[in-house]
Design a protein around this motif. Sequence first.
Motif, mmCIF file in Angstrom:
data_model
loop_
_atom_site.group_PDB
_atom_site.id
_atom_site.type_symbol
_atom_site.label_atom_id
_atom_site.label_comp_id
_atom_site.label_asym_id
_atom_site.label_seq_id
_atom_site.Cartn_x
_atom_site.Cartn_y
_atom_site.Cartn_z
ATOM 1 N N ASP A 281 0.839 -1.200 0.000
ATOM 2 C CA ASP A 281 0.000 0.000 0.000
ATOM 3 C C ASP A 281 0.877 1.255 0.000
ATOM 4 O OD1 ASP A 281 0.767 -0.799 2.580
ATOM 5 O OD2 ASP A 281 -0.853 0.299 3.542
ATOM 6 N N THR A 282 1.244 1.695 -1.192
ATOM 7 C CA THR A 282 2.139 2.827 -1.351
ATOM 8 C C THR A 282 1.370 4.143 -1.313
ATOM 9 O OG1 THR A 282 3.599 1.504 -2.744
ATOM 10 C CG2 THR A 282 3.827 3.875 -2.894
ATOM 11 N N CYS A 283 1.953 5.153 -0.666
ATOM 12 C CA CYS A 283 1.398 6.506 -0.731
ATOM 13 C C CYS A 283 2.502 7.477 -1.119
ATOM 14 C CB CYS A 283 0.743 6.907 0.583
ATOM 15 S SG CYS A 283 1.908 7.279 1.925
ATOM 16 N N SER A 284 2.138 8.711 -1.399
ATOM 17 C CA SER A 284 3.073 9.657 -1.998
ATOM 18 C C SER A 284 4.137 10.160 -1.042
ATOM 19 C CB SER A 284 2.305 10.845 -2.578
ATOM 20 O OG SER A 284 1.625 11.559 -1.561
ATOM 21 N N ARG A 285 3.951 9.977 0.258
ATOM 22 C CA ARG A 285 4.995 10.413 1.196
ATOM 23 C C ARG A 285 5.779 9.236 1.767
ATOM 24 N NH1 ARG A 285 1.562 12.527 6.502
ATOM 25 N NH2 ARG A 285 1.544 10.538 7.642
ATOM 26 N N PHE A 286 5.485 8.025 1.328
ATOM 27 C CA PHE A 286 6.170 6.780 1.698
ATOM 28 C C PHE A 286 5.798 6.243 3.069
ATOM 29 C CE2 PHE A 286 9.988 8.441 -0.921
ATOM 30 C CZ PHE A 286 9.320 8.188 -2.087
ATOM 31 N N SER A 287 5.358 7.068 3.986
ATOM 32 C CA SER A 287 5.093 6.616 5.354
ATOM 33 C C SER A 287 3.594 6.578 5.621
ATOM 34 C CB SER A 287 5.777 7.543 6.363
ATOM 35 O OG SER A 287 5.362 8.873 6.167
ATOM 36 N N GLY A 288 3.209 5.828 6.659
ATOM 37 C CA GLY A 288 1.804 5.664 6.978
ATOM 38 C C GLY A 288 1.095 6.988 7.229
ATOM 39 N N PHE A 289 -0.201 7.000 6.928
ATOM 40 C CA PHE A 289 -1.008 8.178 7.243
ATOM 41 C C PHE A 289 -2.289 7.722 7.919
ATOM 42 C CE2 PHE A 289 -2.324 6.930 3.001
ATOM 43 C CZ PHE A 289 -3.693 7.111 2.977
ATOM 44 N N PHE A 290 -2.997 8.683 8.538
ATOM 45 C CA PHE A 290 -4.039 8.363 9.495
ATOM 46 C C PHE A 290 -5.206 9.320 9.311
ATOM 47 C CE2 PHE A 290 0.303 8.218 11.008
ATOM 48 C CZ PHE A 290 0.480 6.864 11.209
ATOM 49 N N GLY A 291 -6.393 8.859 9.664
ATOM 50 C CA GLY A 291 -7.549 9.732 9.557
ATOM 51 C C GLY A 291 -8.782 9.091 10.145
ATOM 52 N N THR A 292 -9.885 9.814 10.073
ATOM 53 C CA THR A 292 -11.167 9.320 10.556
ATOM 54 C C THR A 292 -12.229 9.531 9.488
ATOM 55 O OG1 THR A 292 -11.711 11.433 11.601
ATOM 56 C CG2 THR A 292 -10.611 9.780 12.972
ATOM 57 N N ALA A 293 -13.326 8.829 9.627
ATOM 58 C CA ALA A 293 -14.469 8.939 8.722
ATOM 59 C C ALA A 293 -15.738 8.670 9.533
ATOM 60 C CB ALA A 293 -14.334 7.942 7.573
ATOM 61 N N TYR A 294 -16.865 8.890 8.890
ATOM 62 C CA TYR A 294 -18.163 8.646 9.526
ATOM 63 C C TYR A 294 -18.248 9.375 10.873
ATOM 64 C CZ TYR A 294 -18.819 5.170 5.877
ATOM 65 O OH TYR A 294 -18.938 4.547 4.651
ATOM 66 N N ARG A 295 -17.935 10.684 10.802
ATOM 67 C CA ARG A 295 -18.042 11.574 11.976
ATOM 68 C C ARG A 295 -17.229 11.070 13.172
ATOM 69 N NH1 ARG A 295 -24.368 12.364 12.658
ATOM 70 N NH2 ARG A 295 -24.278 10.135 12.163
ATOM 71 N N GLY A 296 -16.054 10.546 12.865
ATOM 72 C CA GLY A 296 -15.146 10.118 13.916
ATOM 73 C C GLY A 296 -15.399 8.730 14.452
ATOM 74 N N ARG A 297 -16.391 8.030 13.897
ATOM 75 C CA ARG A 297 -16.679 6.674 14.388
ATOM 76 C C ARG A 297 -15.731 5.627 13.825
ATOM 77 N NH1 ARG A 297 -23.272 6.919 13.530
ATOM 78 N NH2 ARG A 297 -23.754 8.177 15.388
ATOM 79 N N LEU A 298 -15.090 5.947 12.725
ATOM 80 C CA LEU A 298 -14.137 5.019 12.093
ATOM 81 C C LEU A 298 -12.784 5.717 12.003
ATOM 82 C CD1 LEU A 298 -14.669 2.776 8.996
ATOM 83 C CD2 LEU A 298 -12.702 4.325 9.064
ATOM 84 N N ALA A 299 -11.730 5.007 12.383
ATOM 85 C CA ALA A 299 -10.361 5.499 12.238
ATOM 86 C C ALA A 299 -9.590 4.537 11.348
ATOM 87 C CB ALA A 299 -9.675 5.617 13.597
ATOM 88 N N TYR A 300 -8.640 5.092 10.583
ATOM 89 C CA TYR A 300 -7.854 4.235 9.697
ATOM 90 C C TYR A 300 -6.372 4.606 9.777
ATOM 91 C CZ TYR A 300 -8.352 8.270 6.524
ATOM 92 O OH TYR A 300 -8.351 9.528 5.975
ATOM 93 N N ALA A 301 -5.545 3.627 9.447
ATOM 94 C CA ALA A 301 -4.095 3.799 9.334
ATOM 95 C C ALA A 301 -3.653 2.954 8.151
ATOM 96 C CB ALA A 301 -3.383 3.358 10.604
ATOM 97 N N VAL A 302 -2.931 3.564 7.212
ATOM 98 C CA VAL A 302 -2.640 2.887 5.955
ATOM 99 C C VAL A 302 -1.480 3.591 5.268
ATOM 100 C CG1 VAL A 302 -4.211 4.288 4.550
ATOM 101 C CG2 VAL A 302 -3.871 1.880 3.961
ATOM 102 N N GLY A 303 -0.943 2.991 4.195
ATOM 103 C CA GLY A 303 0.049 3.655 3.359
ATOM 104 C C GLY A 303 1.482 3.498 3.811
ATOM 105 N N TYR A 304 1.836 2.401 4.460
ATOM 106 C CA TYR A 304 3.166 2.257 5.050
ATOM 107 C C TYR A 304 4.283 2.053 4.023
ATOM 108 C CZ TYR A 304 0.712 1.947 9.486
ATOM 109 O OH TYR A 304 -0.067 2.227 10.583
ATOM 110 N N THR A 305 3.956 1.747 2.790
ATOM 111 C CA THR A 305 4.915 1.682 1.686
ATOM 112 C C THR A 305 6.088 0.749 1.981
ATOM 113 O OG1 THR A 305 4.305 4.003 1.293
ATOM 114 C CG2 THR A 305 6.064 3.121 -0.056
ATOM 115 N N GLY A 306 5.754 -0.431 2.463
ATOM 116 C CA GLY A 306 6.778 -1.448 2.643
ATOM 117 C C GLY A 306 7.530 -1.394 3.948
ATOM 118 N N LEU A 307 7.211 -0.463 4.841
ATOM 119 C CA LEU A 307 7.916 -0.382 6.119
ATOM 120 C C LEU A 307 6.921 -0.419 7.277
ATOM 121 C CD1 LEU A 307 11.053 -0.189 6.293
ATOM 122 C CD2 LEU A 307 10.712 2.064 7.279
ATOM 123 N N GLY A 308 5.938 -1.303 7.157
ATOM 124 C CA GLY A 308 4.883 -1.330 8.150
ATOM 125 C C GLY A 308 5.020 -2.369 9.244
ATOM 126 N N VAL A 309 6.041 -3.223 9.177
ATOM 127 C CA VAL A 309 6.154 -4.277 10.183
ATOM 128 C C VAL A 309 6.227 -3.679 11.583
ATOM 129 C CG1 VAL A 309 7.534 -6.219 11.000
ATOM 130 C CG2 VAL A 309 7.229 -5.855 8.544
#
Length: 474
Positions: free
Chosen positions: A369-397
């Motif tokens: 899961d590659t993103c443009s800054r190479f490192s994981g990014f974070f956020g929320t959706a559904y008015r803060g009821r859902l949180a996500y973390a993604v985009g580790y670009t191969g360094l997520g272990v």
Amino acid sequence: MADGATARAERALKNARPKVFWLDPEIEGHDLPEPAPPLTGDVHADLVVVGGGFSGLWTALIAKERDPGRDVALVEARTAGWAASGRNGGFCAASLTHGYDNGAERWPEEIAELERQGRANLDGIEEAVRRYGIECEFERTGEILAATAPWQAEGFEESAAALHALGYRAQVWDAERMRQEVDSPTYVGALHEPDAVAMIHPAKLAWGLRAACLELGVRIFEDTPVRAIRSTHVGLRLETSGGALHAPKVAWGTGAFPGPLRRLRHYLAPVYDYALMTEPLSDEQMASIGWKARQGLSDASNFFHYYRLTADNRILWGGYDVVHHYGGAVRPEHDQRPETFQKLAEHFFENFPQLEGVRFTHTWGGVIDTCSRFSGFFGTAYRGRLAYAVGYTGLGVGATRFGAQVMLDRLDGLDTERTRLRMVREKPLPFPPEPVRSLGIGLTLRATAAADRNDGRRNLWLRALDAMGLGFDS
């Protein structure tokens, strides 16, 4: 007729099995857990975690550690650890930012804090492995970044000085010193960080975290892909083919598979990475390469190789090729790519010519899961009821444990040292829509390959991407 290098690689690959070494049940000690049953009917929980890789497993485990009374359910589309978490190289790094240099360039004012939290996170992983008795071949060996051309070593002294200024150990080695550590005729120098990386068996870590979750009372449902997300008056309803999960809070840790959380697709460009595994090396073969300290290694080119030793002295050799399919297509047939395996095998024997005759036992690949800054990014959706973390670009272990804590902090409304980081509060730049996305990625890959051939000199296209904070890496 094939030349010598081609023929040598073909012989070495001839009987390799097209499967992930770490997940191969035919290897001694690979005791795959029995799958949990899929979800049926309606299930209610205080927290639902989506994804059974490192992101989801750490989230579920830490959620129960923080509040043992919290009812946590985890759902996984296949089985825990089957995707990137179970097939990576096993480099468990302290860095939260895909290396010190990437973090210092993007967040210079907080790189000291990012490094401190990253190293504390690695300490936390080591402590959890010990506390839960997870037999994942954890070795805190450190890492060597090897230069195979003079231009690759140009920034080593500066990086080492910056790490020293923060109180961390780092050494710059010349070719002779490097070859005393690991012997290859390709090396011209190296940067050694002895404390910032551990080597693990990634699938065993995933299985161990899964067992720890079950021990603490997490309910796990495998073979249960989430098909849709619906808001309700009390939280969220996650629909699956066999039923639904209901919870006021959801943590989303699905890596390169965003599923119904469509907003992530703007930020992710799935790319394929590939690896080979050798047969166990003999004592004589090990003596020919040295490598007594068993560090993880990678070279410092833009398209780099990463490689490490396993517990039984095999060499995992991966990286180099970065393959993106139009539209971000993710298909099982992409997991095997013979032309990449041939290339990797040829490079392996260039790096270690003294290992002539070694055979490869496994070949595999998979999506990152590659993103443009190479490192994981974070956020929320559904008015803060859902949180996500993604985009580790191969360094997520390693970094996924940090991301798990960010998700829980956000869901619980906590103001913490993690949530105050600008790195955590910011998003990467999104990728453009197709066909511009694939055209841009293709142009970037060609320009990056040209930079490797031209002593690292970056053309106008790459310099423009640098200025915008965009890039591409494996």
